[in-house]
Design a protein around this motif. Structure first.
Motif, PDB file in Angstrom:
ATOM      1  N   VAL A  41       0.826  -1.209   0.000  1.00 16.87           N
ATOM      2  CA  VAL A  41       0.000   0.000   0.000  1.00 16.87           C
ATOM      3  C   VAL A  41       0.864   1.264   0.000  1.00 16.87           C
ATOM      4  N   SER A  42       0.622   2.124  -0.962  1.00 15.65           N
ATOM      5  CA  SER A  42       1.264   3.438  -1.006  1.00 15.65           C
ATOM      6  C   SER A  42       0.188   4.489  -1.155  1.00 15.65           C
ATOM      7  N   LYS A  43       0.443   5.651  -0.555  1.00 11.36           N
ATOM      8  CA  LYS A  43      -0.485   6.763  -0.742  1.00 11.36           C
ATOM      9  C   LYS A  43       0.303   8.054  -0.881  1.00 11.36           C
ATOM     10  N   LYS A  90       4.437   4.514   2.149  1.00 13.29           N
ATOM     11  CA  LYS A  90       5.244   3.923   1.085  1.00 13.29           C
ATOM     12  C   LYS A  90       5.310   2.411   1.201  1.00 13.29           C
ATOM     13  N   GLU A  91       4.744   1.720   0.232  1.00  9.67           N
ATOM     14  CA  GLU A  91       4.874   0.264   0.083  1.00  9.67           C
ATOM     15  C   GLU A  91       4.763  -0.490   1.403  1.00  9.67           C
ATOM     16  N   VAL A  92       3.666  -0.292   2.077  1.00 12.68           N
ATOM     17  CA  VAL A  92       3.488  -0.971   3.355  1.00 12.68           C
ATOM     18  C   VAL A  92       2.831  -2.328   3.161  1.00 12.68           C
ATOM     19  N   ASN A  93       3.418  -3.344   3.750  1.00 10.82           N
ATOM     20  CA  ASN A  93       2.830  -4.681   3.782  1.00 10.82           C
ATOM     21  C   ASN A  93       2.589  -5.058   5.230  1.00 10.82           C
ATOM     22  N   GLU A 139      -9.027   7.205   2.842  1.00 11.04           N
ATOM     23  CA  GLU A 139      -8.039   7.565   1.824  1.00 11.04           C
ATOM     24  C   GLU A 139      -7.917   6.367   0.895  1.00 11.04           C
ATOM     25  N   ARG A 140      -8.046   6.621  -0.385  1.00 12.75           N
ATOM     26  CA  ARG A 140      -7.890   5.537  -1.351  1.00 12.75           C
ATOM     27  C   ARG A 140      -6.404   5.405  -1.673  1.00 12.75           C
ATOM     28  N   PRO A 141      -5.807   4.234  -1.441  1.00 13.62           N
ATOM     29  CA  PRO A 141      -4.378   4.091  -1.719  1.00 13.62           C
ATOM     30  C   PRO A 141      -4.073   4.405  -3.185  1.00 13.62           C
ATOM     31  N   THR A 142      -2.934   5.023  -3.407  1.00  7.53           N
ATOM     32  CA  THR A 142      -2.515   5.291  -4.778  1.00  7.53           C
ATOM     33  C   THR A 142      -2.121   3.979  -5.443  1.00  7.53           C
ATOM     34  N   GLY A 150       6.736   7.221   6.365  1.00  9.21           N
ATOM     35  CA  GLY A 150       5.786   6.523   5.505  1.00  9.21           C
ATOM     36  C   GLY A 150       6.001   5.025   5.407  1.00  9.21           C
ATOM     37  N   ARG A 151       7.104   4.541   5.969  1.00 10.39           N
ATOM     38  CA  ARG A 151       7.379   3.107   5.900  1.00 10.39           C
ATOM     39  C   ARG A 151       7.245   2.459   7.267  1.00 10.39           C
ATOM     40  N   VAL A 152       6.969   1.147   7.254  1.00 11.61           N
ATOM     41  CA  VAL A 152       7.024   0.373   8.490  1.00 11.61           C
ATOM     42  C   VAL A 152       8.471  -0.090   8.637  1.00 11.61           C
TER      43      VAL A 152
END
Ligand code: ADP
Ligand code: MG
Lengths: 226, 344
Positions: B7-9, B22-25, B55-58, B217-219
Motif C-alpha cells: 500500500v502506497s499513498k 510507502k509500500e506498506v505490507n 483515503e484511497r491508496p494510490t 511513511g514506511r514500516v
C-alpha cells in the motif's frame, strides 16, 4: 391619540392609509423574496460547500461557477442591479414596477449574500464530523442532511436573521426605484416634500422590524444551541 | 484479518507530491490489538485511513477477510464500513445531538427499528459506563466521557474492526488508562480486532499484542510487543522505548559529570537487561557468592508487558579488568545482557 398625532405628526396623519399600505407592501416584498432567496440560496450554498476542493462532492467546475456568480453579483450595487435586470424582470414577472417588479431583483440581490452566509454557517461544522460520518458509511446526501444542515442549525438561524435584516434594507431601495413599500413612501413624502415626521416614524417602524427579526432569530439560536 | 498489500499513498499539490505511505505490507490478525507508532507526520493516520478507504491508496490492495475493498463500488464500500468502526483524537461527536442520539446515529441511518435501536444504544451505554448520561449533550461531558460515547457509537453497527486514531492523545494519563482498559475489554468481550495509532509508547505497552513502527511513511520494524521492547532494532524504536523508561537518564548523568557516576579506580557502570523467567533467580546474590562482586544499584526500570517482565538495571560494580569478561559471560549465560556504559 388622534390629537397627539395631529400635533406631532400632522403629515403622517394625512397620508395614514398610504402609510399602512406601504408597510404591508414592505412585508410582502420581504416575505416573498425571502422565501425564494432562502430556498434557492440554501441549495446553492450547500452545493458551493460540498463541491469545494477536498469536500465530499468535490467538483472544480460547479464550485468555480458558483463562486464567480456570488462574487460578481455581490459586487454590483443593488440600485444598479435593479436597473440592469429590468429586461429579465419584465420577462419573468411580467412587470418591472411595483411590489411584483421588485421581488425578482430582490431575490437576485439577496441570493448571493445568503449563499455566502450559508457557506460561513456550514463551515462551522468541524471537518472531523464529516470524516466520522464517512467512516460510518454515510452517503454524501446523508452527510448533507444529517450532519451539515442538522449540525449548523444555530448558525443557519443566524444567517437567516442577518440576511433578513439586510433584505429589509434592499426592499426599501427596491421599492424606491420600482415604487412600493416604506422606501418609496419615504422618498415621495419624507424626501421630496420634506415631511420630516414621515421620515422619522418610518425609521422607527424599520427599527421595530429589525428588532423583531433579531428577537425571533435569537430565540431560535438559543433553542437550538447545545 | 486485515491485509495491506504493497500500500502506497501520495498526495499531490500544485507544487509537489507528498508520499505519506510507502509500500506498506501488513497483516493484522483477527482478534488482536495491533499498534502503529511513529512520530507526527510518519503517515500513521494516512495508513489507518487506508484500511477503511477514507483515503484511497494510490497503489496496493486492502483486503479484509479476503475482500479487496479497493475493488468495491462506492455503495458497497459504504455498506461495508458498518463493519469497521473508527474513533478519533477529537472524538467527533455530533454536538446538536444527545449522547443517546449520537450512539443511535449510525443505526438510525441504516433504518433499524426504533425499539431495536433503543435496546442496542442502552446496552452500549452500559458497556461504556455512561447509562446515566443518555440525555446529556456532548458539551456537558469530559474528554474521557466523550471518547466513551464515541466508542459506543463506533460499536453500534457491530463492527469486527475498530480503528483508533490517537484516541487517547487528548486525554490525561488517568483517563487514558481507563479508555485503554475499556478498549481491552471490548477486544476481549466482543472479539473485535483493534488497530491503535499513537505516538506514545506507553499506549502500545499497555494493551497491544503487536506493533508496527513507522517512519517516513514506511514500516521500519514490526513484531510482538515483548520482543520489540526486549530487542529493538531500529534506532527510532529504541528512542520510543527510551521515552517510556528512565534509563536514558544515565547518559545525561554522565554527560553532566554528575557525582552519582563519579567512579573510583576499578569501578564500572553496567546496564543489565533481563526478561522473562530468569528474573526469578537471585542474580545479585550469586554475583557476590561466586565472584565477590557487590553491585550497587543506581536505578532501574521494570516493565510488565503481556505478563512478561522486562527489566533493566543500571549498576555500579567494582571488578578487576581480567575478571570482567568472565563475569559478563556468566551473566549472559543467564540471559542477562550486559552493556558497559562507563569505565573509571
Ligand atoms: N490530505 C492530505 N493532503 C496532503 N498531504 C497530506 C494529507 N494528509 C496527510 N498528508 C501528509 O502526509 C504525511 C503523513 O501525515 P499523517 O498520515 O497525518 O501522519 P501522522 O498521522 O503519522 O502524524 C504528512 O507529511 C502530511 O502532511
Ligand atoms: Mg495522525
Amino acid at each position: 391619540m388622534h390629537s397627539l398625532m395631529a400635533n406631532y405628526t400632522p403629515n403622517l396623519l394625512d397620508y395614514w392609509p398610504e402609510f399602512i399600505n406601504s408597510i404591508g407592501e414592505t412585508l410582502q416584498m420581504l416575505f416573498f423574496s425571502g422565501i425564494y432567496s432562502y430556498i434557492i440560496g440554501l441549495f446553492l450554498g450547500v452545493l458551493l460547500v460540498v463541491t469545494r476542493e477536498g469536500n465530499i462532492l468535490e467538483n472544480k467546475y460547479i464550485y468555480r461557477a458558483l463562486d464567480i456568480f456570488v462574487n460578481i453579483f455581490r459586487s454590483i450595487p443593488f440600485v444598479i442591479l435593479i436597473t440592469a435586470l429590468i429586461p429579465i424582470t419584465k420577462f419573468v414577472m411580467g412587470t418591472f414596477i411595483g411590489v411584483k417588479g421588485a421581488i425578482f431583483p430582490l431575490i437576485m440581490g439577496c441570493i448571493p449574500f445568503f449563499i455566502r452566509q450559508v457557506d460561513m454557517a456550514l463551515s462551522t461544522v468541524d471537518s472531523g464530523l464529516i470524516e466520522a460520518a464517512q467512516a460510518m458509511g454515510l452517503s454524501p446526501l446523508g452527510i448533507i442532511f444529517r450532519v451539515y444542515l442538522r449540525e449548523s442549525i444555530p448558525a443557519l438561524a443566524r444567517s437567516i436573521t442577518i440576511t433578513t435584516v439586510s433584505l429589509l434594507g434592499l426592499t426599501a431601495m427596491g421599492g424606491a426605484v420600482g415604487g412600493g413599500g416604506l422606501g418609496s413612501f419615504v422618498i415621495r413624502y419624507g424626501h421630496n416634500r420634506f415631511y420630516q415626521d414621515i421620515t422619522y416614524v418610518s425609521v422607527v417602524v424599520i427599527l421595530l422590524f429589525v428588532t423583531i427579526i433579531q428577537f425571533i432569530g435569537n430565540i431560535v439560536i438559543k433553542k437550538t444551541s447545545h | 484479518m486485515i491485509q495491506l498489500i504493497d500500500v502506497s499513498k501520495s498526495f499531490n499539490s500544485d507544487s509537489h507530491t507528498v508520499h505519506a505511505v510507502k509500500e506498506v505490507n501488513l497483516t493484522i490478525r483477527e482478534g488482536e490489538i495491533f499498534g502503529v507508532i511513529g512520530y507526527s507526520g510518519a503517515g500513521k493516520s494516512t495508513l489507518v485511513r487506508c484500511i477503511n478507504l477514507l483515503e484511497r491508496p494510490t497503489k496496493g490492495k486492502v483486503l479484509i477477510d479476503g475482500v479487496d475493498l479497493t475493488k468495491l463500488r462506492e455503495k458497497d464500500l459504504r455498506a461495508y464500513r458498518q463493519k469497521i468502526g473508527m474513533i478519533f483524537q477529537q472524538f467527533n461527536l455530533l454536538g446538536s445531538r444527545t449522547v443517546f442520539e449520537n450512539v443511535a446515529f449510525p443505526l438510525k441511518y441504516r433504518g433499524r427499528k426504533k425499539s431495536e435501536i433503543r435496546e442496542r444504544v442502552l446496552s452500549l451505554l452500559e458497556l461504556v459506563g455512561l447509562e446515566d448520561k443518555a440525555n446529556a449533550y456532548p458539551s456537558q461531558l469530559s474528554g474521557g466521557q466523550k471518547q466513551r460515547v464515541a466508542i459506543a457509537r463506533a460499536l453500534a453497527t457491530e463492527p469486527k474492526i475498530l480503528l483508533c486514531d490517537e484516541a487517547t492523545s487528548a486525554l490525561d494519563p488517568q483517563t487514558t488508562k481507563s479508555i485503554l482498559r475499556l478498549l481491552k475489554d471490548v477486544n476481549r468481550k466482543l472479539g473485535i480486532t483493534i488497530v491503535i495509532i499513537t505516538h506514545e509508547m506507553h499506549v502500545i505497552k499497555e494493551i497491544c499484542n503487536r506493533v508496527a513502527v513507522m517512519e517516513g511513511g514506511r514500516v521500519v520494524e514490526l513484531g510482538d510487543v515483548v520482543s520489540i521492547f526486549s530487542k529493538p532494532k531500529a534506532q527510532i524504536t529504541k528512542e520510543f522505548i527510551n521515552s517510556t523508561s528512565n534509563l536514558s537518564k544515565i547518559d545525561e548523568l554522565i554527560k553532566e559529570k554528575s557525582q552519582i557516576v563519579d567512579l573510583k579506580a576499578g569501578e564500572r557502570i553496567w546496564r543489565l537487561d533481563f526478561h522473562g523467567s530468569e528474573t526469578k533467580e537471585p542474580i545479585i546474590v550469586q554475583l557476590a557468592k561466586n565472584f565477590h562482586i557487590e553491585p550497587s544499584i543506581i536505578f532501574g526500570n521494570v516493565e510488565v508487558i503481556s505478563d512478561t517482565v522486562l527489566g533493566s538495571l543500571i549498576v555500579l560494580v567494582k571488578v578487576d579488568q581480567e575478571r570482567e569478561q568472565e563475569v559478563i559471560k556468566y551473566l549472559e549465560e543467564k540471559q542477562i545482557k550486559v552493556e558497559v556504559i562507563k569505565y573509571a
